[in-house]
Write a protein that holds these residues in place. Structure first.
Motif, PDB file in Angstrom:
ATOM      1  N   MET A   1      -3.692   7.972  -1.469  1.00 13.83           N
ATOM      2  CA  MET A   1      -4.948   8.521  -1.975  1.00 13.83           C
ATOM      3  C   MET A   1      -6.067   7.482  -1.951  1.00 13.83           C
ATOM      4  SD  MET A   1      -5.407  10.193  -5.683  1.00 13.83           S
ATOM      5  CE  MET A   1      -6.966  10.259  -6.492  1.00 13.83           C
ATOM      6  N   LEU A   2      -5.682   6.199  -2.167  1.00 11.06           N
ATOM      7  CA  LEU A   2      -6.701   5.150  -2.124  1.00 11.06           C
ATOM      8  C   LEU A   2      -6.759   4.478  -0.761  1.00 11.06           C
ATOM      9  CD1 LEU A   2      -6.257   3.379  -5.555  1.00 11.06           C
ATOM     10  CD2 LEU A   2      -8.296   4.510  -4.731  1.00 11.06           C
ATOM     11  N   ASP A   3      -5.964   4.973   0.175  1.00 10.42           N
ATOM     12  CA  ASP A   3      -5.840   4.291   1.460  1.00 10.42           C
ATOM     13  C   ASP A   3      -7.161   4.103   2.188  1.00 10.42           C
ATOM     14  OD1 ASP A   3      -3.158   3.800   1.323  1.00 10.42           O
ATOM     15  OD2 ASP A   3      -2.622   5.767   2.138  1.00 10.42           O
ATOM     16  N   TRP A   4      -8.092   5.006   1.965  1.00  9.79           N
ATOM     17  CA  TRP A   4      -9.338   4.967   2.727  1.00  9.79           C
ATOM     18  C   TRP A   4     -10.143   3.703   2.503  1.00  9.79           C
ATOM     19  CZ3 TRP A   4     -13.619   4.590  -0.358  1.00  9.79           C
ATOM     20  CH2 TRP A   4     -13.454   4.964  -1.697  1.00  9.79           C
ATOM     21  N   TRP A   5      -9.976   3.039   1.361  1.00 13.00           N
ATOM     22  CA  TRP A   5     -10.866   1.896   1.165  1.00 13.00           C
ATOM     23  C   TRP A   5     -10.207   0.540   1.367  1.00 13.00           C
ATOM     24  CZ3 TRP A   5     -11.207  -1.557  -3.138  1.00 13.00           C
ATOM     25  CH2 TRP A   5     -10.245  -1.324  -4.126  1.00 13.00           C
ATOM     26  N   LEU A   6      -8.923   0.520   1.650  1.00 19.80           N
ATOM     27  CA  LEU A   6      -8.320  -0.753   2.060  1.00 19.80           C
ATOM     28  C   LEU A   6      -8.417  -0.843   3.575  1.00 19.80           C
ATOM     29  CD1 LEU A   6      -5.016  -1.036  -0.034  1.00 19.80           C
ATOM     30  CD2 LEU A   6      -7.188  -2.197  -0.390  1.00 19.80           C
ATOM     31  N   PRO A   7      -8.454  -2.072   4.119  1.00 24.44           N
ATOM     32  CA  PRO A   7      -8.411  -2.181   5.572  1.00 24.44           C
ATOM     33  C   PRO A   7      -7.092  -1.605   6.079  1.00 24.44           C
ATOM     34  CG  PRO A   7      -8.755  -4.338   4.522  1.00 24.44           C
ATOM     35  CD  PRO A   7      -8.530  -3.360   3.427  1.00 24.44           C
ATOM     36  N   GLU A   8      -7.112  -1.143   7.304  1.00 26.12           N
ATOM     37  CA  GLU A   8      -5.902  -0.542   7.874  1.00 26.12           C
ATOM     38  C   GLU A   8      -4.719  -1.517   7.767  1.00 26.12           C
ATOM     39  OE1 GLU A   8      -6.172  -0.032  12.050  1.00 26.12           O
ATOM     40  OE2 GLU A   8      -4.482   1.368  12.140  1.00 26.12           O
ATOM     41  N   ASN A   9      -3.580  -0.981   7.420  1.00 26.96           N
ATOM     42  CA  ASN A   9      -2.387  -1.834   7.360  1.00 26.96           C
ATOM     43  C   ASN A   9      -1.678  -1.809   8.708  1.00 26.96           C
ATOM     44  OD1 ASN A   9       0.152  -3.018   6.747  1.00 26.96           O
ATOM     45  ND2 ASN A   9       0.934  -0.988   6.246  1.00 26.96           N
ATOM     46  N   LEU A  20       2.074  -1.385  -4.561  1.00 26.87           N
ATOM     47  CA  LEU A  20       1.876  -2.119  -5.813  1.00 26.87           C
ATOM     48  C   LEU A  20       0.398  -2.190  -6.173  1.00 26.87           C
ATOM     49  CD1 LEU A  20       4.383  -5.006  -5.171  1.00 26.87           C
ATOM     50  CD2 LEU A  20       4.484  -3.424  -7.088  1.00 26.87           C
ATOM     51  N   PHE A  21      -0.406  -2.416  -5.151  1.00 23.99           N
ATOM     52  CA  PHE A  21      -1.848  -2.492  -5.377  1.00 23.99           C
ATOM     53  C   PHE A  21      -2.357  -1.191  -5.986  1.00 23.99           C
ATOM     54  CE2 PHE A  21      -6.254  -2.009  -4.301  1.00 23.99           C
ATOM     55  CZ  PHE A  21      -6.787  -3.261  -4.499  1.00 23.99           C
ATOM     56  N   HIS A  22      -1.932  -0.087  -5.417  1.00 20.20           N
ATOM     57  CA  HIS A  22      -2.398   1.207  -5.923  1.00 20.20           C
ATOM     58  C   HIS A  22      -1.892   1.462  -7.335  1.00 20.20           C
ATOM     59  CE1 HIS A  22      -2.929   2.600  -1.516  1.00 20.20           C
ATOM     60  NE2 HIS A  22      -3.969   1.955  -1.958  1.00 20.20           N
ATOM     61  N   LEU A  23      -0.638   1.131  -7.586  1.00 24.25           N
ATOM     62  CA  LEU A  23      -0.084   1.328  -8.924  1.00 24.25           C
ATOM     63  C   LEU A  23      -0.909   0.558  -9.955  1.00 24.25           C
ATOM     64  CD1 LEU A  23       2.255   2.379 -10.727  1.00 24.25           C
ATOM     65  CD2 LEU A  23       3.435   0.227 -10.243  1.00 24.25           C
ATOM     66  N   ILE A  24      -1.169  -0.718  -9.655  1.00 22.19           N
ATOM     67  CA  ILE A  24      -1.935  -1.539 -10.588  1.00 22.19           C
ATOM     68  C   ILE A  24      -3.350  -0.981 -10.740  1.00 22.19           C
ATOM     69  CG2 ILE A  24      -2.941  -3.841 -10.934  1.00 22.19           C
ATOM     70  CD1 ILE A  24      -0.377  -4.899  -9.457  1.00 22.19           C
ATOM     71  N   TYR A  25      -3.880  -0.513  -9.641  1.00 21.29           N
ATOM     72  CA  TYR A  25      -5.223   0.041  -9.687  1.00 21.29           C
ATOM     73  C   TYR A  25      -5.293   1.286 -10.575  1.00 21.29           C
ATOM     74  CZ  TYR A  25      -9.939   0.612  -8.074  1.00 21.29           C
ATOM     75  OH  TYR A  25     -11.293   0.682  -8.030  1.00 21.29           O
ATOM     76  N   TYR A  26      -4.300   2.139 -10.479  1.00 18.61           N
ATOM     77  CA  TYR A  26      -4.278   3.327 -11.331  1.00 18.61           C
ATOM     78  C   TYR A  26      -4.134   2.942 -12.795  1.00 18.61           C
ATOM     79  CZ  TYR A  26      -3.853   6.250  -7.187  1.00 18.61           C
ATOM     80  OH  TYR A  26      -4.090   6.860  -5.996  1.00 18.61           O
ATOM     81  N   ILE A  27      -3.246   1.997 -13.073  1.00 15.72           N
ATOM     82  CA  ILE A  27      -3.045   1.597 -14.480  1.00 15.72           C
ATOM     83  C   ILE A  27      -4.334   1.027 -15.054  1.00 15.72           C
ATOM     84  CG2 ILE A  27      -1.818  -0.018 -15.999  1.00 15.72           C
ATOM     85  CD1 ILE A  27       0.593   0.274 -14.110  1.00 15.72           C
ATOM     86  N   THR A  28      -4.968   0.126 -14.309  1.00 13.91           N
ATOM     87  CA  THR A  28      -6.204  -0.464 -14.834  1.00 13.91           C
ATOM     88  C   THR A  28      -7.319   0.585 -14.878  1.00 13.91           C
ATOM     89  OG1 THR A  28      -6.619  -1.298 -12.605  1.00 13.91           O
ATOM     90  CG2 THR A  28      -5.770  -2.862 -14.198  1.00 13.91           C
TER      91      THR A  28
END
Ligand SMILES: [Cu+2]
Length: 250
Positions: A1-9, A20-28
């Motif tokens: 769902m947040l993939d659009w704003w990270l650079p392509e993996n 992990l990044f997304h999980l932490i982002y949702y929690i914060t």
């Protein structure tokens, strides 16, 4: 769902980092909303009104225990959830025959290939400046060093970041699944030229890589970019590097 704003993996382990990044982002994110809503509600509830007097309160012990223990637990859980990614990316070193040496300096990446003999520190080594060429779908091992101060090897699309520390040789690896040209900035403030310190990593198909290597890494190929090879010695005279007093030690 947040993939659009990270650079392509484009790396094999990128998904584990992103998750992990997304999980932490949702929690914060949720915490942020809760804290702000509460704050706004309290601002209205406890606003100044005629006849109201401030009163002393010493707090609520239960509440304080809860808001200390809950965040601590969240951090412990995040740590546990990070262990698989950490041990895979940082603690294990997959077998590979593709090794390059990267020596960071103010303000360039020096990329050394072992040359046809496969050995570093011999006459046929080839050193490039600010560019690295690697084949796709291949584990690349990087021996990371620094000649002067702390730098940081960072390729956003690879989800890889590692400090280069003077006096240490740090081994890292990555495997890219998509050919392309990827920006390779230094991610550690390393001096006045830091913002200009960046290179490019070219990820080729095996055929293309073979061609490039034949033209640039064989015994008779001219070194693709300047910089004589006895690194770490006084030999780096070609670059008219600014005469900052900080460098005087060398
Ligand atoms: Cu740097």
């Amino acid at each position: 769902m947040l993939d659009w704003w990270l650079p392509e993996n484009v790396s094999t382990y990128g998904q584990e980092i992103d998750w992990l990044f997304h999980l932490i982002y949702y929690i914060t994110g949720v915490t942020f909303v809760l804290v702000f809503v509460t704050m706004l509600v309290f601002l209205v509830m406890y606003r100044d009104r005629p006849g109201r007097r401030a009163r002393y309160t010493h707090g609520n012990t239960t509440l304080e225990i809860v808001w200390t223990v809950v965040p601590a637990l969240i951090l412990v859980i995040l740590t546990i959830l990070s262990v698989p990614a950490w041990s895979k990316i940082k603690m294990t070193m997959p077998e590979t025959d593709f090794v390059v040496q990267v020596t960071a300096k103010q303000f360039n990446w020096q990329v050394t290939y072992p040359g046809p003999d496969g050995q570093f520190g011999t006459a046929d080594d080839k050193t490039l400046l600010d560019e690295m060429h690697v084949p796709v779908n291949k584990v690349v091992r990087v021996i990371l060093k620094s000649q002067d101060v702390i730098h940081s090897f960072f390729v956003p699309q690879f989800r890889m970041k590692q400090d280069a520390v003077p006096g240490r040789e740090i081994r890292q690896w990555f495997e890219v699944v998509k050919p392309g040209r990827y920006e390779w900035p230094c991610a550690e403030l390393c001096g006045f030229g830091h913002s200009g310190m960046r290179g490019w990593i070219y990820v080729h198909t095996p055929d293309e890589y073979g061609k490039w290597a034949a033209q640039n890494l064989t015994a008779d190929a001219a070194p693709a970019a300047a910089e004589p090879k006895p690194e770490g010695t006084k030999a780096e005279t070609t670059k008219a590097e600014p005469k900052k007093e900080g460098k005087a030690k060398k």
